[in-house]
Design a protein around this motif. Structure first.
Motif, PDB file in Angstrom:
ATOM      1  N   GLU A  76       1.199  -1.209  -0.127  1.00 46.86           N
ATOM      2  CA  GLU A  76       0.084   0.166  -0.055  1.00 46.86           C
ATOM      3  C   GLU A  76       1.194   0.986  -0.135  1.00 46.86           C
ATOM      4  O   GLU A  76       0.173   2.663  -0.830  1.00 46.86           O
TER       5      GLU A  76
ATOM      6  N   SER B 231       1.665   2.754  -3.709  1.00 44.66           N
ATOM      7  CA  SER B 231       0.563   3.101  -4.280  1.00 44.66           C
ATOM      8  C   SER B 231      -0.094   4.493  -3.336  1.00 44.66           C
ATOM      9  O   SER B 231      -1.029   5.669  -4.333  1.00 44.66           O
TER      10      SER B 231
ATOM     11  N   ASN C  72       9.092   2.956  -5.817  1.00 43.88           N
ATOM     12  CA  ASN C  72       7.749   3.479  -6.224  1.00 43.88           C
ATOM     13  C   ASN C  72       8.086   5.089  -5.661  1.00 43.88           C
ATOM     14  O   ASN C  72       7.599   5.686  -6.390  1.00 43.88           O
TER      15      ASN C  72
END
Length: 484
Positions: A229, A232, A425
């Protein structure tokens, strides 16, 4: 207590001519779980349309499998120690195949997600059993080096091949066959296992401590979910913080509960051994690099360059070929000549070198030369690291701990891949947002690629720094060569 296992293996060697057949069965079983990690990514759009799933529920087709697999790995390993790894392998494969068949026949999203969770549970038993069998069947160091090379080549190559296979099957036969494929694999394993693998003795003295199972399962689920999580929604999101804090508390409780007790879930002697412990650290680093690069590269190929999912999978085939070259051909030859510390360190440095070409990506970059060079070099580094780190992490494991040790190596691999995806990310997203804020006239595409560039710089630095303690603290001797 362990003579029965040794005798079973020796007897099997005489009667079944142990060589490549046991490895073929073991690797085929493990490949089922690996392919299911990537093959379903490509099928997700088709699944969403077919089962009328929402955008928010669609990712759970993958997440349910991943969380279930990660959460039950240590339990699967201890079951293999208690019941015998061949038994648990067959149980895991049959359960995995049945869940795959149910998933393929799903009539709605809830049914598919439930089937995927069951798949992950049996996958945890399957994965832990395969590594326990590798340790138990291939006991000679010279033979294990070659076997681990082929084993890791199969698994690493399967990550990239799964993307291609998913695209081909989804386009030609439909997404349901991405799951039905496991039934075909399972028939080979179930028929081959009793013929090629020794029946290891049951060990009723190996306990399954339910409190430890709860701590391990909830802790690993919280860790993998929280890191996923974070990639994102960001590290500051409430559910991310709660998941990661809860995971630390639960996994800390697991360690405390194992102190002074070798018969609960994960005997601490498995990871407290100096070289096995650092071997597992190296496994984390290897997974960190591989999954971090593949995540960013997938974004670059699809979001920036407009590749389809199938074309993206084909673009990653050079990575698979490099990994096969490194693990199946280069590593087995060097493992008997070069001390593990230098071989693992060299592999990590090569992986860092594989990230460097991606620092110069632009919105207008083509596949050649930067991406091709990066995938080949990264693949060779990953392949070289795979069997060397796995052999170090499993070296000298007691027969009674083979399942627990195999499960621990899989668990740290899950940790490394989750950390790699989350960190790469997060860096890319943070840099992209900051660059857009500082340069309002810059296009989103240019800012996004800038984020990718910086993520690769930091990834390279992390790998180079990680190589230093590995070179310093791994001191295992060179594995014994084949006697002449």
């Amino acid at each position: 207590m362990y003579k029965s296992d040794t005798a079973a293996v020796r007897s099997s060697c005489r009667t079944a001519h142990i060589g490549w057949w046991p490895l073929t069965v073991i690797a085929s079983a493990h490949l089922m779980a690996v392919l299911d990690t990537t093959i379903m990514f490509v099928a997700l759009p088709s699944i969403q349309r077919s089962l009328h799933m929402t955008v928010s529920t669609r990712p759970w087709v993958v997440t349910a499998y991943t969380l279930s697999l990660a959460g039950l790995l240590l339990l699967g390993g201890r079951l293999a120690d208690r019941l015998g790894a061949r038994r648990t392998l067959i149980i895991g494969v049959v359960g995995f195949a049945c869940a795959s068949a149910v998933g393929g026949a799903s009539v709605d999203g809830a049914m598919l997600i439930a089937a995927r969770a069951v798949q992950g549970a049996f996958g945890a038993v399957l994965v832990s059993s395969t590594k326990a069998l590798l340790v138990s069947v291939y006991r000679e160091e010279h033979e294990r080096a070659k076997v681990l090379g082929v084993f890791t080549a199969t698994l690493t190559g399967g990550l990239a091949v799964g993307l291609v296979l998913g695209g081909v099957i989804t386009s030609g036969l439909g997404w349901r066959w991405c799951l039905y494929l496991n039934v075909i694999f399972s028939v080979f394993v179930v028929v081959g296992a009793p013929r090629a693998l020794p029946q290891l003795a049951r060990r009723p003295e190996v306990r399954i401590d339910l409190v430890s199972v709860l701590f391990a399962s909830m802790g690993m689920v919280g860790l993998v979910y929280g890191l996923g999580e974070a990639a994102s929604v960001g590290w500051g999101a409430a559910r991310v913080v709660a998941s990661l804090v809860g995971a630390v508390i639960l996994l800390g409780g697991l360690v405390l509960r194992q102190l002074g007790h070798d018969d609960r879930l994960l005997p601490l002697r498995v990871v407290s051994d100096h070289n096995r412990g650092w071997g597992m650290v190296a496994l984390i680093v290897n997974a960190f690099s591989t999954f971090g690069m593949m995540l960013i590269l997938t974004y670059q190929l699809q979001s920036i360059m407009g590749y389809s999912a199938l074309t993206t999978g084909l673009a990653l085939v050079p990575f698979a070929l490099g990994a096969i070259l490194g693990s199946a051909f280069v590593a087995p030859r060097l493992m008997h000549r070069v001390p593990p510390r230098w071989l693992i360190t060299a592999a990590v440095v090569i992986e860092a070198a594989g990230l460097v070409p991606l620092v110069w990506l632009t919105p207008h970059s083509g596949y050649l030369p930067l991406i091709l060079v990066a995938t080949v070099v990264e693949g060779i580094g990953t392949g070289l690291a795979g069997p060397t780190t796995l052999n170090t992490a499993l070296r000298g494991v007691l027969p009674a701990d083979a399942g627990a040790a195999g499960a621990a190596t899989s668990a740290v691999g899950q940790l490394g891949s989750s950390v790699g995806a989350a960190l790469f990310n997060t860096i890319a997203a943070t840099v992209t947002a900051g660059y857009l804020s500082a340069h309002p006239t810059t296009s989103v595409v240019a800012a996004t690629v800038r984020g990718f560039n910086v993520a690769m710089v930091w990834g390279t630095l992390v790998l180079l720094v990680a190589a230093i303690p590995i070179a310093r603290f791994v001191n295992a001797p060179v594995p014994a060569a084949k006697p002449r």
